[in-house]
Design a protein around this motif. Structure first.
Motif, PDB file in Angstrom:
ATOM      1  N   ILE A 110       0.844  -1.193   0.000  1.00 51.37           N
ATOM      2  CA  ILE A 110       0.000   0.000   0.000  1.00 51.37           C
ATOM      3  C   ILE A 110       0.878   1.241   0.000  1.00 51.37           C
ATOM      4  O   ILE A 110       1.987   1.239   0.555  1.00 51.37           O
ATOM      5  CB  ILE A 110      -0.950   0.044   1.215  1.00 51.37           C
ATOM      6  N   ALA A 111       0.376   2.305  -0.634  1.00 49.71           N
ATOM      7  CA  ALA A 111       1.125   3.562  -0.665  1.00 49.71           C
ATOM      8  C   ALA A 111       0.184   4.700  -1.010  1.00 49.71           C
ATOM      9  O   ALA A 111      -0.758   4.541  -1.786  1.00 49.71           O
ATOM     10  CB  ALA A 111       2.256   3.502  -1.688  1.00 49.71           C
ATOM     11  N   ALA A 112       0.448   5.861  -0.422  1.00 44.70           N
ATOM     12  CA  ALA A 112      -0.243   7.093  -0.786  1.00 44.70           C
ATOM     13  C   ALA A 112       0.784   8.224  -0.712  1.00 44.70           C
ATOM     14  O   ALA A 112       1.249   8.528   0.385  1.00 44.70           O
ATOM     15  CB  ALA A 112      -1.417   7.367   0.146  1.00 44.70           C
ATOM     16  N   PRO A 113       1.208   8.829  -1.813  1.00 47.55           N
ATOM     17  CA  PRO A 113       0.689   8.616  -3.159  1.00 47.55           C
ATOM     18  C   PRO A 113       0.978   7.196  -3.669  1.00 47.55           C
ATOM     19  O   PRO A 113       1.984   6.592  -3.304  1.00 47.55           O
ATOM     20  CB  PRO A 113       1.395   9.668  -4.005  1.00 47.55           C
ATOM     21  N   SER A 114       0.081   6.715  -4.491  1.00 49.89           N
ATOM     22  CA  SER A 114       0.177   5.360  -5.016  1.00 49.89           C
ATOM     23  C   SER A 114       1.257   5.268  -6.096  1.00 49.89           C
ATOM     24  O   SER A 114       1.762   6.285  -6.585  1.00 49.89           O
ATOM     25  CB  SER A 114      -1.174   4.913  -5.561  1.00 49.89           C
ATOM     26  N   ILE A 115       1.595   4.028  -6.454  1.00 42.59           N
ATOM     27  CA  ILE A 115       2.679   3.814  -7.412  1.00 42.59           C
ATOM     28  C   ILE A 115       2.368   4.466  -8.752  1.00 42.59           C
ATOM     29  O   ILE A 115       3.271   4.990  -9.425  1.00 42.59           O
ATOM     30  CB  ILE A 115       2.975   2.308  -7.552  1.00 42.59           C
ATOM     31  N   ASP A 116       1.117   4.489  -9.169  1.00 46.69           N
ATOM     32  CA  ASP A 116       0.789   5.121 -10.453  1.00 46.69           C
ATOM     33  C   ASP A 116       1.140   6.610 -10.442  1.00 46.69           C
ATOM     34  O   ASP A 116       1.591   7.159 -11.457  1.00 46.69           O
ATOM     35  CB  ASP A 116      -0.690   4.909 -10.799  1.00 46.69           C
ATOM     36  N   ALA A 117       0.950   7.272  -9.297  1.00 48.13           N
ATOM     37  CA  ALA A 117       1.325   8.686  -9.207  1.00 48.13           C
ATOM     38  C   ALA A 117       2.836   8.843  -9.330  1.00 48.13           C
ATOM     39  O   ALA A 117       3.328   9.795  -9.953  1.00 48.13           O
ATOM     40  CB  ALA A 117       0.836   9.274  -7.890  1.00 48.13           C
ATOM     41  N   ARG A 118       3.580   7.933  -8.761  1.00 46.41           N
ATOM     42  CA  ARG A 118       5.039   7.983  -8.829  1.00 46.41           C
ATOM     43  C   ARG A 118       5.545   7.759 -10.251  1.00 46.41           C
ATOM     44  O   ARG A 118       6.647   8.193 -10.607  1.00 46.41           O
ATOM     45  CB  ARG A 118       5.635   6.956  -7.874  1.00 46.41           C
ATOM     46  N   LEU A 119       4.738   7.051 -11.062  1.00 43.62           N
ATOM     47  CA  LEU A 119       5.142   6.794 -12.445  1.00 43.62           C
ATOM     48  C   LEU A 119       5.070   8.048 -13.319  1.00 43.62           C
ATOM     49  O   LEU A 119       5.754   8.117 -14.349  1.00 43.62           O
ATOM     50  CB  LEU A 119       4.258   5.711 -13.058  1.00 43.62           C
ATOM     51  N   VAL A 120       4.242   9.010 -12.949  1.00 47.61           N
ATOM     52  CA  VAL A 120       4.031  10.175 -13.814  1.00 47.61           C
ATOM     53  C   VAL A 120       5.340  10.898 -14.114  1.00 47.61           C
ATOM     54  O   VAL A 120       5.703  11.080 -15.284  1.00 47.61           O
ATOM     55  CB  VAL A 120       2.968  11.118 -13.214  1.00 47.61           C
ATOM     56  N   PRO A 121       6.115  11.327 -13.101  1.00 50.00           N
ATOM     57  CA  PRO A 121       7.375  11.997 -13.427  1.00 50.00           C
ATOM     58  C   PRO A 121       8.447  11.047 -13.949  1.00 50.00           C
ATOM     59  O   PRO A 121       9.291  11.442 -14.774  1.00 50.00           O
ATOM     60  CB  PRO A 121       7.801  12.617 -12.092  1.00 50.00           C
ATOM     61  N   ILE A 122       8.439   9.793 -13.483  1.00 54.02           N
ATOM     62  CA  ILE A 122       9.462   8.842 -13.924  1.00 54.02           C
ATOM     63  C   ILE A 122       9.350   8.566 -15.411  1.00 54.02           C
ATOM     64  O   ILE A 122      10.364   8.539 -16.141  1.00 54.02           O
ATOM     65  CB  ILE A 122       9.347   7.524 -13.123  1.00 54.02           C
ATOM     66  N   LEU A 123       8.133   8.363 -15.901  1.00 51.74           N
ATOM     67  CA  LEU A 123       7.928   7.998 -17.298  1.00 51.74           C
ATOM     68  C   LEU A 123       7.666   9.194 -18.197  1.00 51.74           C
ATOM     69  O   LEU A 123       7.723   9.063 -19.425  1.00 51.74           O
ATOM     70  CB  LEU A 123       6.747   7.026 -17.410  1.00 51.74           C
ATOM     71  N   GLY A 124       7.357  10.334 -17.607  1.00 50.95           N
ATOM     72  CA  GLY A 124       7.008  11.496 -18.425  1.00 50.95           C
ATOM     73  C   GLY A 124       5.566  11.466 -18.884  1.00 50.95           C
ATOM     74  O   GLY A 124       5.230  12.004 -19.953  1.00 50.95           O
ATOM     75  N   LEU A 125       4.688  10.845 -18.071  1.00 51.23           N
ATOM     76  CA  LEU A 125       3.260  10.892 -18.368  1.00 51.23           C
ATOM     77  C   LEU A 125       2.740  12.325 -18.210  1.00 51.23           C
ATOM     78  O   LEU A 125       3.310  13.130 -17.466  1.00 51.23           O
ATOM     79  CB  LEU A 125       2.504   9.965 -17.415  1.00 51.23           C
ATOM     80  N   ARG A 126       1.676  12.637 -18.925  1.00 60.71           N
ATOM     81  CA  ARG A 126       1.113  13.983 -18.837  1.00 60.71           C
ATOM     82  C   ARG A 126       0.621  14.261 -17.419  1.00 60.71           C
ATOM     83  O   ARG A 126       0.122  13.362 -16.731  1.00 60.71           O
ATOM     84  CB  ARG A 126      -0.051  14.151 -19.817  1.00 60.71           C
ATOM     85  N   ARG A 127       0.703  15.488 -16.999  1.00 59.07           N
ATOM     86  CA  ARG A 127       0.239  15.856 -15.654  1.00 59.07           C
ATOM     87  C   ARG A 127      -1.270  15.707 -15.523  1.00 59.07           C
ATOM     88  O   ARG A 127      -1.780  15.558 -14.406  1.00 59.07           O
ATOM     89  CB  ARG A 127       0.661  17.283 -15.321  1.00 59.07           C
ATOM     90  N   ASN A 128      -1.985  15.727 -16.646  1.00 60.15           N
ATOM     91  CA  ASN A 128      -3.440  15.585 -16.584  1.00 60.15           C
ATOM     92  C   ASN A 128      -3.898  14.164 -16.912  1.00 60.15           C
ATOM     93  O   ASN A 128      -5.073  13.942 -17.208  1.00 60.15           O
ATOM     94  CB  ASN A 128      -4.126  16.580 -17.522  1.00 60.15           C
ATOM     95  N   VAL A 129      -2.983  13.191 -16.854  1.00 62.14           N
ATOM     96  CA  VAL A 129      -3.380  11.804 -17.081  1.00 62.14           C
ATOM     97  C   VAL A 129      -4.374  11.385 -15.995  1.00 62.14           C
ATOM     98  O   VAL A 129      -4.210  11.714 -14.814  1.00 62.14           O
ATOM     99  CB  VAL A 129      -2.159  10.865 -17.104  1.00 62.14           C
TER     100      VAL A 129
END
Length: 353
Positions: A110-129
């Protein structure tokens, strides 16, 4: 219809023979010689040759707190998730900026922020994903995640959605727990992850990539079954709940569930040539075969996955999907799994021409 355009299974780098894992874990679970012999019998009958672990096997002796285990789940789980999503997007010829919707699932940390949130800057996902983390679906989440991506894409046919599953089951090891459930679980579950890229109907047509279209899905929650499979969560972390009623639940329901799904889409049973089953263990696969009147060869990919990596919880059925991703044009498949609830999810596929 949405289309699955890429699947990327990933595994941790450490891999061990089942017998080596049994020898290492026996000391941690019980000191009683007779009970250790029972544990060894459960492990040897699990249908598993090798399993992957996120840590070197000898390091589990020093992993004594839930907090430490969960910290490793966050660190290593994020890395595996990033690897899986990167590989899946590359296979589809897409970039991180193309992703509109991200569904993350795990039931081993378990994590908050969750792992998907951590992926945003790591992968370069859009901030509005758009993100949706999921916990609690357990082994069914690989199938359920695909179904929920399809539901979303029906309303957003020009978008790209990604499912990412991370399960580090080894980190849930319970010391000094000589219950039958822990004997079975310690010999069955492995570590792994997977990512799946699904394109909405209009975007899939533009991309022109091969892969199975998702025709629809069926979700079933069986009454009075909440004590059959799941976790008891306490000070030592995740303690497995696992009973023999899992196979009984499958026997009683799977035929009607699959028949209902096929009828909803005017598909005949003999049109289904690909059975993509969650490799939950020998008894689970045998119950699938019995309930659906299948031969062992019909679930060969699931049996092979069980032998090669064990039960990866929600990631398992996605690993099987990767192995069965190429099928003849026009053929149908049913992808299915079950998990805590007890709940099951069935996804009907048809391979595009």
């Amino acid at each position: 219809m949405s289309r699955i355009v890429a699947v990327a299974p990933v595994l941790p780098k450490y891999s061990y023979a089942q017998s080596d894992i049994t020898a290492e874990l026996s000391d941690l679970i019980t000191q009683d010689a007779k009970k250790r012999a029972v544990l060894a019998r459960f492990h040897s009958s699990a249908g598993i040759g090798t399993r992957h672990t996120v840590l070197p096997l000898e390091q589990y002796r020093d992993l004594t707190s839930f907090g430490d285990a969960n910290d490793i789940w966050i660190r290593e789980g994020t890395d595996l998730a990033a690897r899986a999503v990167t590989a899946a997007l590359a296979t589809a010829g897409l970039t991180a900026e193309d992703v509109d919707y991200l569904f993350f699932t795990s039931v081993t940390g378990i994590a908050a922020p969750s792992i998907d949130a951590r992926l945003v800057p790591i992968l370069g996902l859009r901030r509005n994903v758009k993100r949706l983390p999921s916990f609690g679906l357990g082994c069914v989440a690989g199938a359920a995640g695909l179904a929920r991506l399809h539901d979303y894409l029906l309303g957003h046919p020009r978008e790209i959605a990604v499912l990412v599953s991370v399960e580090l089951c080894s980190l849930t090891l319970q010391r000094d727990d000589d219950s039958v459930a822990n004997y079975v679980a310690s010999g069955l579950f492995g570590d792994g992850a997977a990512a799946v890229v699904v394109a909405g109907a209009e975007r899939a047509a533009e991309l022109g990539l091969p892969g199975p279209d998702i025709l629809g899905s069926r979700t079933v929650l069986y009454p009075d079954s909440e004590s059959v499979i799941g976790w008891d969560i306490g000070g030592t972390g995740f303690r497995i709940v696992l009973t023999a009623a899992v196979s009984e639940t499958i026997d009683a329901n799977i035929e009607n569930d699959v028949s209902g799904l096929l009828a909803d889409h005017d598909v005949e049973r003999d049109q289904v040539t690909a059975w993509i089953a969650h490799p939950g263990g020998p008894r689970v696969l045998e119950a699938f075969e019995k309930g659906l009147s299948l031969e062992r060869s019909d679930l060969a990919a699931s049996w092979k996955s069980l032998d090669a990596v064990g039960n990866l919880s929600s990631s398992s059925v996605l690993h099987v999907l990767a192995d069965m991703f190429v099928q003849p044009a026009g053929s149908h498949g049913v992808l299915f799994a079950l998990g805590p609830g007890v709940t099951s999810e069935y996804v009907l596929l048809r391979w595009a021409a």
